[in-house]
Write an enzyme that holds these catalytic residues in place. Sequence first.
Site, mmCIF file in Angstrom:
data_model
loop_
_atom_site.group_PDB
_atom_site.id
_atom_site.type_symbol
_atom_site.label_atom_id
_atom_site.label_comp_id
_atom_site.label_asym_id
_atom_site.label_seq_id
_atom_site.Cartn_x
_atom_site.Cartn_y
_atom_site.Cartn_z
ATOM 1 N N ASP A 328 -5.593 11.084 8.684
ATOM 2 C CA ASP A 328 -6.446 10.006 8.329
ATOM 3 C C ASP A 328 -6.200 8.531 9.065
ATOM 4 O OD1 ASP A 328 -8.194 11.618 6.942
ATOM 5 O OD2 ASP A 328 -7.598 10.435 4.952
ATOM 6 N N LYS A 433 -16.498 3.145 0.629
ATOM 7 C CA LYS A 433 -15.776 4.593 0.375
ATOM 8 C C LYS A 433 -14.502 4.280 -0.152
ATOM 9 C CE LYS A 433 -15.364 9.043 2.089
ATOM 10 N NZ LYS A 433 -15.922 9.979 1.256
#
Length: 670
Positions: A328, A433
């Site tokens: 990520d 998110k």
Amino acid sequence: MFSIPFLTVPPLRAARGTVRLPGSKSISNRVLLLAGLSEGTTVVRDLLDSDDTRVMLDALRALGCGVAAQGPDWHITGLGGQLSTKTADLFLGNAGTAMRPLTAALAVLAATQQGTFELKGIPRMHERPIGDLVDALRQLGCPIDYLGNEGYPPLRLRPGSAPLDTSAPIRVRGDVSSQFLTALLLGLPLVSDAGPVTIEVEGELTSKPYIEITLNLLARFGILVRRDGWARFTIPQGSRYRSPGDIHVEGDASSASYFVALGAIAAHGGRAVRIEGVGDDSIQGDIRFVDAARAMGADVTSGPGWLEVRRGAWPLKAIDLDCNHIPDAAMTLAVMALFAEGTTRLTNIASWRVKETDRIAAMATELRKLGARVVEGADFIEVAAPERWSAASIHTYDDHRIAMCFSLAAFNPLARPAGHVPVRILDPRCVGKTFPDYFEALFDVVEADSADVPVLTIDGPTASGKGTLASAVAIALGYHFLDSGALYRATALAAMQAGVTDTDEAGLARVAAGLQLKFTGHQIWLAGVEVSDDLRQEHVGAMASRVSTFPSVRDALKALQLSHRRVPGLVADGRDMGTVIFPGADLKVFVTASAAVRAERRHKQLISKGIPANIDSLRADLEARDLRDQSRTVAPLKPAEDAKLFDNSQLTVDQCVAQVLEWWEAKQAF
Ligand SMILES: Nc1ncnc2c1ncn2[C@@H]1O[C@H](COP(=O)(O)OP(=O)(O)OP(=O)(O)O)[C@@H](O)[C@H]1O
Ligand SMILES: Nc1ccn([C@@H]2O[C@H](COP(=O)(O)O)[C@@H](O)[C@H]2O)c(=O)n1
């Protein structure tokens, strides 16, 4: 959070200050599920407040867990391994960290306790593979149906007809997503009564650090999994989820990556970016992003729960890195490559293709828009800095990480060769998110040349609707809003309170210079007292109009007005915004309406607030005020030569806002 269609970040030049990170998404959702499966109540501190944790909390509630917020803490009372609700439809948005682990835990509970659960999400979630996890659960005997496409959510988990079989090792692929293994590790302690449960990983396990987080948190909940290399994991017989009572969620190491990169790029000349919430004691694999950032040139010092970053090598150095351990955070490296000498090559990132979007394709497309030279492959990306920067509108694909990492491209004036272009982030709300206040946190620590911060001015006579219009335009663009009339009104109110008369220029200037004003949303505070309604009174407005004729009062308020020009931009309304305070504004609007219409609007405004008013005397007052404002010698009310003139007598507020936004868009480089 910026819930607007786009947010334009102006060219930026430096960064300094402290950022407090929100809680880790990976830890938050694992802890919530473990707390939900445990007996008793777990107090979860510093939980991430985001779209993905919200769907997990909703799911736990639907399953009958106790879920209560107490101040910043969450109290989760778990099921103790026993279903209290046998059927539920769960909507899990685009949260992989909710979909995968809930699938495993609920498949087992449905099979053994006669439950039926349907799990679904947004359309993108239905394109994210889950077949390997379903195959593993079917080996145990869990009945699972695909309700859409084979291998993808939505799913139905059904009761089983025979006891689950844990005698043989459960085999699961590890090379697509480590979340499948995490899901099994979190859910299979539920079937460990008959004997130990063994999970065997097929293929090279990707993103191992996420498995370390899982094992670490299972241990905090009383389950000590035996790990043999990265291929075999054994859950001991009779494992029970035991609440630790109280658990703290550390800051998100992936979110830290944007601020580590920020420090490496923009904390120069003695500046530093301090990041609080995650440090060298982190259990998250993405903390190793720090090593990659160091390799590119970042100067990072760290301690427990904190990092401090300064620019080291400059320009940054290109790297060639296997990013399997930081999938990520590695997206941030692709943006750092825009500031590096040479070509940066990030490999072993195939998992990017099955994340919130196909991240390899998305990063390549958006980096190219800025002018970068990009090569992409099945599992790698190569990025070289632009030779010439282009202003770009970055599509974010409902992917929070794309929005966050591309915001750093706004530092293009620091690059070599330098750019001088704004960066537009489409759908900035997607950061909800994992980091809902990301842009607010970023803007708190960045610096821009004042001339680069866009300003729109909206001037006009009393009650022409300029305040309403300016505030709506500011919201639409995500910009700051300055109601300059409030400063004159506050001076008038403070003078009245101090017994200073409206003819005492020196006394009024002293009052103006000493104003202790604070703006919080729509509230205005004077010396610690909320005065928003007091300022709107007609006699205060009339005194403000008299006070504002004095040059020394106007001078005393100038610096305060200029200080509102802050990133990402400003919309300012008043009488002299376009002519005197911001003569170089990017767009100037002079709005007016007939005296009759304005008197009527002000009358309605006052009556709706329960303030008695007479329309004829209101009209006489506003005409007197206009005359005084227009005829004073300093900064008289008049349109700037380059202002757009705008009579809104016959227009609604929405039509006015649309007109100004259209003029604004016509001036943009996108
Ligand atoms: N286009 C419009 N159509 C109808 N009503 C409007 C319009 N624009 C503003 N109004 C209303 O008119 C009233 C006065 O507007 P507003 O306070 O924005 O004016 P202003 O020019 O900022 O006034 P002031 O100079 O006194 O601060 C408000 O009640 C507002 O809702
Ligand atoms: N830039 C400005 C803004 C306001 N004034 C004076 O203050 C009075 C009150 O302003 P409102 O916009 O809140 O009504 C106004 O009548 C002006 O005299 C100013 O001079 N310059």
